[in-house]
Design an enzyme around this catalytic site. Sequence first.
Site, mmCIF file in Angstrom:
data_model
loop_
_atom_site.group_PDB
_atom_site.id
_atom_site.type_symbol
_atom_site.label_atom_id
_atom_site.label_comp_id
_atom_site.label_asym_id
_atom_site.label_seq_id
_atom_site.Cartn_x
_atom_site.Cartn_y
_atom_site.Cartn_z
ATOM 1 N N LYS A 187 -3.306 83.563 -83.180
ATOM 2 C CA LYS A 187 -3.315 83.266 -81.457
ATOM 3 C C LYS A 187 -3.941 81.953 -81.484
ATOM 4 O O LYS A 187 -5.056 81.959 -81.423
ATOM 5 C CB LYS A 187 -3.940 84.569 -81.066
ATOM 6 N N GLY A 244 -16.858 85.913 -77.577
ATOM 7 C CA GLY A 244 -17.149 86.600 -78.828
ATOM 8 C C GLY A 244 -17.626 87.945 -78.666
ATOM 9 O O GLY A 244 -17.341 88.503 -79.336
ATOM 10 N N GLU A 262 -17.332 82.164 -84.794
ATOM 11 C CA GLU A 262 -18.114 80.610 -84.602
ATOM 12 C C GLU A 262 -18.121 80.317 -83.166
ATOM 13 O O GLU A 262 -16.854 80.023 -82.781
ATOM 14 C CB GLU A 262 -17.384 79.725 -85.522
ATOM 15 N N CYS A 298 -18.107 72.593 -80.131
ATOM 16 C CA CYS A 298 -19.228 73.548 -80.226
ATOM 17 C C CYS A 298 -20.482 73.010 -81.134
ATOM 18 O O CYS A 298 -21.604 73.244 -81.062
ATOM 19 C CB CYS A 298 -18.972 74.873 -80.997
ATOM 20 N N GLU A 397 -24.203 75.905 -72.520
ATOM 21 C CA GLU A 397 -23.432 74.955 -73.089
ATOM 22 C C GLU A 397 -22.407 74.555 -72.104
ATOM 23 O O GLU A 397 -21.782 75.460 -71.277
ATOM 24 C CB GLU A 397 -22.576 75.902 -74.201
#
Length: 493
Positions: A187, A244, A262, A298, A397
Amino acid sequence: MSVVDDLIATAAGVADREWRLTVGGHARAAGTGATYTVECPATEEPLAEAPNATPEDADEAVRSAADAATGWRNVQPRERAGRLRELAAAIRAHADELALLDALDSGNPVTAMRTDVGWGADVLELFADYATHLGGDTIPASAENLHFTRRAPFGVVARIVPFNHPVMFAAAKIAAPLLAGNTVVLKPSEITPLSALRLAEIATGILPEGTLSVITGDGPAASQALVRHPLVRRIGFIGSERVGRIIQRDAAESGVKEVSLELGGKNALIVCPDADLRAAADGIVGGMNFAWSAGQSCGSTSRVLLHTDVADEVLALVRERIGRITIGSPVDPATQMGPLASRAQYDKSCRYIDIATTEGATLFHGGGRPDGLDRGYYLEPTIFTGVDPRMRIAREEVFGPVMSVLTFTDLDDAIRIANGVDYGLTASIWTRDVSTALALADRVEAGYVWINGSSRHFWGVPFGGTKSSGIGREESVEELLSYTELKAVNVVV
């Protein structure tokens, strides 16, 4: 024809295509026939209509993968490796097409996306090389009996990948589960689905029917259906920490599943006073991935920690290098930095620029739209100085071209700042002193550390994070083994 006109004409060609899911080795529309609009971030105009998969489509993809799983696991590892090599060669043969799709879809420069295509093929070949690592061990547990281990695939694997390196992740992240003998339902991000859909078409006839399915959809429905499906026992996700956590929860609520994540990073780059300052300045600009994915990575070293004795000199060198970055149309081979991938990513970066200014940070460079680029989600490389470790710009982030610069006076201070966030994906250390470098590498809380380097991945070296940056390691034999279950066999004689 101007570069902008060429971009619009190329996008029009992509729009004319009928984009379809690949389910069980067959191309088809979503079950309801629904589509959603994919936007070109360089023009802010519709690029294509992608199939909007339903939970029923996800279920069909998983069940076709389950039907194919027994046959694929019985194929010998070296033969599976041969299929991966064949797929890598086919991807290289379509490199220009796939790179152009990613440039139009993500906004990343087409030249960089050609490299991404090559990297995806490289990783397929890397895992093909690992075919003989799928063996087990004998264990001297008793004198009179035979004890050994062997590795078995999970069955159906769901791989969910992000928008920042579309085809690279689509190709690279199916390699380990396929070589391990699993079948895969992939996906891609709803923002950048096109190259993954094309990859599935390329793989048809190379991989056995049902071995790889690719579904796309706008919103969480299709991904959630994959994660919650009872036949999916292994999930690999790359994306934000927030999502996540959702995947962990959904997986736990639907069974006992192996999940690797990750996730994000707020990665530190530490420049010691004895460092080669020109090389460090190159590393700062390169490590931020301005001229590749507009900072949308990331692993980007978005927190730069400079020793007070060299801070001004390093910043002057960094400004000079950033000023040389060519920003423009992603289909122009001369472009080094394109737009952000979507309106949401652009707005988020702008919001953090406002937050940093409100918190009292000093805008050192950038902060706005580049001159002459009035359309598209373009944002200048942006640097804030005078950043305090407690500011949000130093802790959260951004996932855009926004860098925070902090200063330190000694190594204990540097480590305190570097480790003072929830993330721990990468870190970069610049010094000529080997002892200092190794001591800092040992103390910094990060899963992937460069010494006198940044940004570059080395295939075969385990990549992954600590703390909120994730679970598991990729790009290495550790990733391959994570897609197997260990079985112990005891032969009593």
